[in-house]
Motif scaffolding. Structure first.
Motif, PDB file in Angstrom:
ATOM      1  N   SER A 325       0.822  -1.208   0.000  1.00  0.00           N
ATOM      2  CA  SER A 325       0.000   0.000   0.000  1.00  0.00           C
ATOM      3  C   SER A 325       0.857   1.259   0.000  1.00  0.00           C
ATOM      4  O   SER A 325       0.561   2.234  -0.696  1.00  0.00           O
ATOM      5  CB  SER A 325      -0.925   0.020   1.223  1.00  0.00           C
ATOM      6  N   THR A 328       2.444   1.696  -3.451  1.00  0.00           N
ATOM      7  CA  THR A 328       1.394   2.033  -4.417  1.00  0.00           C
ATOM      8  C   THR A 328       1.057   3.517  -4.332  1.00  0.00           C
ATOM      9  O   THR A 328       0.988   4.224  -5.345  1.00  0.00           O
ATOM     10  CB  THR A 328       0.117   1.210  -4.144  1.00  0.00           C
ATOM     11  N   LEU A 329       0.849   3.995  -3.094  1.00  0.00           N
ATOM     12  CA  LEU A 329       0.489   5.399  -2.895  1.00  0.00           C
ATOM     13  C   LEU A 329       1.624   6.316  -3.315  1.00  0.00           C
ATOM     14  O   LEU A 329       1.407   7.327  -3.996  1.00  0.00           O
ATOM     15  CB  LEU A 329       0.137   5.624  -1.421  1.00  0.00           C
ATOM     16  N   VAL A 331       4.276   5.844  -5.445  1.00  0.00           N
ATOM     17  CA  VAL A 331       4.560   5.923  -6.880  1.00  0.00           C
ATOM     18  C   VAL A 331       3.413   6.602  -7.632  1.00  0.00           C
ATOM     19  O   VAL A 331       3.626   7.294  -8.630  1.00  0.00           O
ATOM     20  CB  VAL A 331       4.878   4.536  -7.493  1.00  0.00           C
ATOM     21  N   LYS A 332       2.200   6.423  -7.121  1.00  0.00           N
ATOM     22  CA  LYS A 332       1.053   7.082  -7.742  1.00  0.00           C
ATOM     23  C   LYS A 332       1.171   8.593  -7.602  1.00  0.00           C
ATOM     24  O   LYS A 332       0.893   9.338  -8.545  1.00  0.00           O
ATOM     25  CB  LYS A 332      -0.244   6.577  -7.102  1.00  0.00           C
ATOM     26  N   GLU A 333       1.605   9.050  -6.404  1.00  0.00           N
ATOM     27  CA  GLU A 333       1.779  10.488  -6.186  1.00  0.00           C
ATOM     28  C   GLU A 333       2.874  11.058  -7.073  1.00  0.00           C
ATOM     29  O   GLU A 333       2.878  12.240  -7.400  1.00  0.00           O
ATOM     30  CB  GLU A 333       2.088  10.766  -4.713  1.00  0.00           C
ATOM     31  N   GLY A 335       3.282  10.111 -10.094  1.00  0.00           N
ATOM     32  CA  GLY A 335       2.765  10.113 -11.454  1.00  0.00           C
ATOM     33  C   GLY A 335       3.094   8.886 -12.276  1.00  0.00           C
ATOM     34  O   GLY A 335       2.924   8.887 -13.502  1.00  0.00           O
ATOM     35  N   PHE A 336       3.560   7.805 -11.619  1.00  0.00           N
ATOM     36  CA  PHE A 336       3.891   6.576 -12.339  1.00  0.00           C
ATOM     37  C   PHE A 336       2.704   5.621 -12.354  1.00  0.00           C
ATOM     38  O   PHE A 336       1.978   5.503 -11.358  1.00  0.00           O
ATOM     39  CB  PHE A 336       5.080   5.858 -11.692  1.00  0.00           C
ATOM     40  N   GLU A 337       2.532   4.938 -13.456  1.00  0.00           N
ATOM     41  CA  GLU A 337       1.559   3.857 -13.557  1.00  0.00           C
ATOM     42  C   GLU A 337       2.338   2.549 -13.592  1.00  0.00           C
ATOM     43  O   GLU A 337       3.193   2.346 -14.468  1.00  0.00           O
ATOM     44  CB  GLU A 337       0.711   4.000 -14.826  1.00  0.00           C
ATOM     45  N   ASP A 339       2.328  -1.920 -13.066  1.00  0.00           N
ATOM     46  CA  ASP A 339       1.528  -3.138 -12.944  1.00  0.00           C
ATOM     47  C   ASP A 339       1.997  -3.902 -11.719  1.00  0.00           C
ATOM     48  O   ASP A 339       2.938  -3.488 -11.012  1.00  0.00           O
ATOM     49  CB  ASP A 339       1.607  -3.990 -14.218  1.00  0.00           C
ATOM     50  N   LEU A 343       5.365  -3.238  -9.472  1.00  0.00           N
ATOM     51  CA  LEU A 343       5.177  -2.819  -8.087  1.00  0.00           C
ATOM     52  C   LEU A 343       5.932  -3.741  -7.141  1.00  0.00           C
ATOM     53  O   LEU A 343       6.584  -3.288  -6.191  1.00  0.00           O
ATOM     54  CB  LEU A 343       3.686  -2.816  -7.748  1.00  0.00           C
ATOM     55  N   GLN A 366      12.137   7.643  -6.725  1.00  0.00           N
ATOM     56  CA  GLN A 366      11.961   8.019  -8.125  1.00  0.00           C
ATOM     57  C   GLN A 366      12.979   7.299  -9.003  1.00  0.00           C
ATOM     58  O   GLN A 366      12.650   6.806 -10.086  1.00  0.00           O
ATOM     59  CB  GLN A 366      12.115   9.541  -8.275  1.00  0.00           C
TER      60      GLN A 366
END
Length: 492
Positions: A325, A328-329, A331-333, A335-337, A339, A343, A366
Motif C-alpha cells: 500500500s 502504491t500510494l 509511486v502514484k503520487e 505520477g507513475f503507472e 503493474d 510494483l 523516483q
C-alpha cells in the motif's frame, strides 16, 4: 462559567522562549515572529523585557511599530525603573512579576512578604497612573502560601491590576491540584487569572488545561514549547487539545500553526523533535505497511486529526517496514503507472535499501521506479563547476556554474558557512524555473576518520510540494550540493 469559553492566549515566545539557552533573536526576527503570532490570533504578545538592554528595547519598539492587533506586552520586575523602560517602548501592557514563595522572597530577594506586597502595590499603582494594562504575576506560585498569594492578588487588584497570573515556575503542579487551586483562587479574587506553566516534568499542557478547567481565563504559551530548561507550555498542544478533545473553538487560526512552528524553529535555531506532538516531523508520517493500508481506507484509522487542520501534509516514508500500500500510494503520487510485477520489484528494492539501514528518500524512490520502468529522466539542473571560499575573517562565499534547461547560468552567494553559501548560489541559479526553499538539512558521517564518507539529507519545498533527497561524498559541501540538486530535479 462555561468551560473554555473565550480562552485567551498570551504568547511569550519572544521573552520566555528567547531565554532558551543559546537563543538570541534580532529585531527583525522578533518582528517576523510577532507578525506570525498576530496572524495566528493570539491575544497578547510578550515581546521581551524592556529592562534587559537597548537592543531589546529597539526590538520591542519595532514590534509595537507594526501596529498589530494583539496587545504588546513587556515583562517587568516589581520596580519602577522597569516600568519606565516599558513605557519608553510604548507597549500596551506589562507582565509585572512578583516573587511569592518564601524561597524566592527570602533567598532570592532577601526580603519578607510585606516588603514584596508593598513593592507590588506601588509598582502596580505607578504603571496604572501611566496608562498601562497590568497583569500582576505571582512567581513560583505553586510553592507559595495560598492565603498570602490570594491576599497579594486582591491587594494588586485594589491597586489597579487588570489581570492576575499564577506561575508554576519550575513545573511542580500536577493536573488534579492545578484544577483545585484555580477553582479556589478564581473564586477568591476580583480579576481574571492566567496560568503560566513550565514543562520540567512534562506536564505543562496537562496543568494548563486543568487550570483552564478550574477557572483560568488565559494561558501563557510559547510556540513549540520552547523556554528555559525543559521549556514552557506549547501553544499548539493547548489549542488543539481544547479544539479537538474538548470541542471548543479558541479563535486561533490553526492552519497557520505549522508555518509558525517552522518559522520559530528556523529563527531560534532550535529543531523540533521528530516525535513532537502535532508539529514534529513524524506526527503525520507513516511507514508501516499495515498503517498505510488503513489510511488508504480511512485516514482516521491512524491519525487523530487531519494534517491540513494544522497546515500540514501527510507523508508516506518508505523503508523496510513499507508494504504494498505504501509503495502504491508513493509511486502514484509521483505520477507513475505500474503493474503488479513492477510494483513487486519496486517494493523489493525499497526493502533492500531499508534492510541496509538506508533512509529511502523521494529521490531514491523516483530513481528506483524509473529504473524498474526503464524511464530515462534528463536532469534539468546540472552542476558544471562550483567554488567555495571560507575561513577566518572571510565571509563564506560560493559561486556555481549550472546548466539550467540547457542554458549556462553562473551565480554567487554568501551565507553563514560554506554550505549555506553554496545553497544560496544554487537557489539564485534556479530562480528562473523554481522558487525552492530548504526546509530541513541533516548530515551524518558514514565512516570514521578525516576522509569519512558523509551523507547529507535535505528536505526541499516548492509551491507546497515537498521532497527529500540525499547526497553522499567525502566532501560535505559537495555532498550538500549533490543532495540539493537531486531534490531540485525531483521537484521540477
Amino acid at each position: 462559567m462555561i468551560l473554555f469559553e473565550n480562552v485567551r492566549f498570551l504568547d511569550t515566545t519572544l521573552r520566555d522562549g528567547e531565554q532558551t539557552p543559546g537563543v538570541a533573536l534580532t529585531s527583525k526576527d522578533k518582528v517576523d515572529i510577532a507578525t506570525k503570532l498576530d496572524e495566528l490570533g493570539v491575544n497578547v504578545i510578550e515581546a521581551g523585557s524592556a529592562i534587559t538592554s537597548e537592543g531589546e528595547r529597539e526590538s520591542i519598539r519595532a514590534v509595537v511599530a507594526e501596529g498589530l492587533n494583539a496587545e504588546i506586552c513587556s515583562y517587568c520586575r516589581i520596580m519602577k525603573p522597569d516600568v519606565d523602560y516599558a513605557l519608553a517602548c510604548d507597549v500596551d501592557s506589562i507582565h509585572l512579576v512578583a516573587p511569592v514563595s518564601d524561597l524566592h522572597i527570602n533567598v532570592k530577594l532577601k526580603k519578607d512578604r510585606e516588603a514584596v506586597r508593598k513593592m507590588a502595590i506601588e509598582t502596580t499603582e505607578y504603571a496604572k497612573e501611566h496608562g498601562l494594562v497590568v497583569e500582576l504575576s505571582g512567581e513560583d506560585a505553586s510553592r507559595a502560601d495560598v492565603d498570602f498569594l490570594k491576599s497579594l492578588y486582591n491587594d494588586g487588584v485594589d491597586a489597579g491590576a487588570d489581570r492576575l497570573c499564577y506561575c508554576d515556575t519550575v513545573g511542580l503542579l500536577v493536573p488534579e491540584k492545578a484544577e483545585l487551586v484555580f477553582s479556589d483562587i478564581c473564586s477568591a479574587v476580583k480579576a481574571p487569572v492566567s496560568i503560566h506553566c513550565h514543562n520540567d516534568f512534562g506536564l505543562g499542557t496537562a496543568n494548563t488545561i486543568a487550570a483552564l478547567r478550574g477557572g483560568a481565563q488565559q494561558a501563557h504559551v510559547t510556540i513549540n514549547g520552547i523556554g528555559e530548561r525543559a521549556g514552557n507550555t506549547a501553544l499548539e498542544e493547548v489549542v488543539m487539545t481544547i479544539e479537538w478533545l474538548y470541542k471548543h473553538k479558541t479563535g486561533i487560526n490553526t492552519k497557520e500553526i505549522f508555518k509558525t512552528s517552522r518559522l520559530v524553529s528556523r529563527l531560534t535555531g532550535i529543531p523540533v523533535a521528530p516525535n513532537k506532538s502535532l508539529i514534529g516531523g513524524n506526527a503525520f508520517t507513516h511507514e508501516a505497511g499495515i498503517h498505510v493500508h488503513g489510511l488508504l481506507a480511512d485516514t482516521s484509522t491512524y491519525e487523530p486529526i487531519k494534517p491540513e487542520v494544522l497546515g500540514r501534509e501527510r507523508k508516506i516514508v518508505l523503508g523496510k517496514h513499507a508494504g504494498k500500500s505504501s509503495v502504491t500510494l508513493a509511486v502514484k503520487e509521483m505520477g507513475f503507472e505500474v503493474d503488479d510485477s513492477q510494483l513487486h520489484e519496486i517494493l523489493n528494492r525499497v526493502k533492500e535499501l531499508g534492510d541496509h539501514g538506508k533512509k529511502v528518500t523521494d529521490a531514491d524512490l523516483q530513481t528506483i521506479a524509473e529504473t524498474v520502468l526503464s524511464i530515462e529522466r534528463e536532469a534539468k539542473v546540472i552542476l558544471e563547476e562550483y567554488t567555495v571560499v571560507s575561513g577566518n575573517k572571510v565571509t563564506p562565499t560560493a559561486s556555481v556554474k549550472l546548466k539550467v534547461d540547457g542554458q549556462d547560468v553562473v551565480e554567487a552567494g554568501i551565507g553563514d558557512g560554506p554550505v549555506d553559501a553554496a545553497f544560496a548560489s544554487i537557489k539564485k541559479g534556479v530562480s528562473g524555473i523554481a522558487d525552492v526553499q530548504l526546509e530541513e538539512y541533516h548530515v551524518d558521517a558514514i565512516s570514521g576518520g578525516t576522509d569519512a564518507l558523509v551523507e547529507v539529507l535535505v528536505k526541499l519545498s516548492k509551491d507546497g510540494k515537498m521532497v527529500t533527497a540525499r547526497g553522499s561524498r567525502t566532501d560535505i559541501v559537495m555532498a550538500s550540493v549533490e543532495a540539493v540538486l537531486n531534490g531540485i530535479n525531483s521537484l521540477i
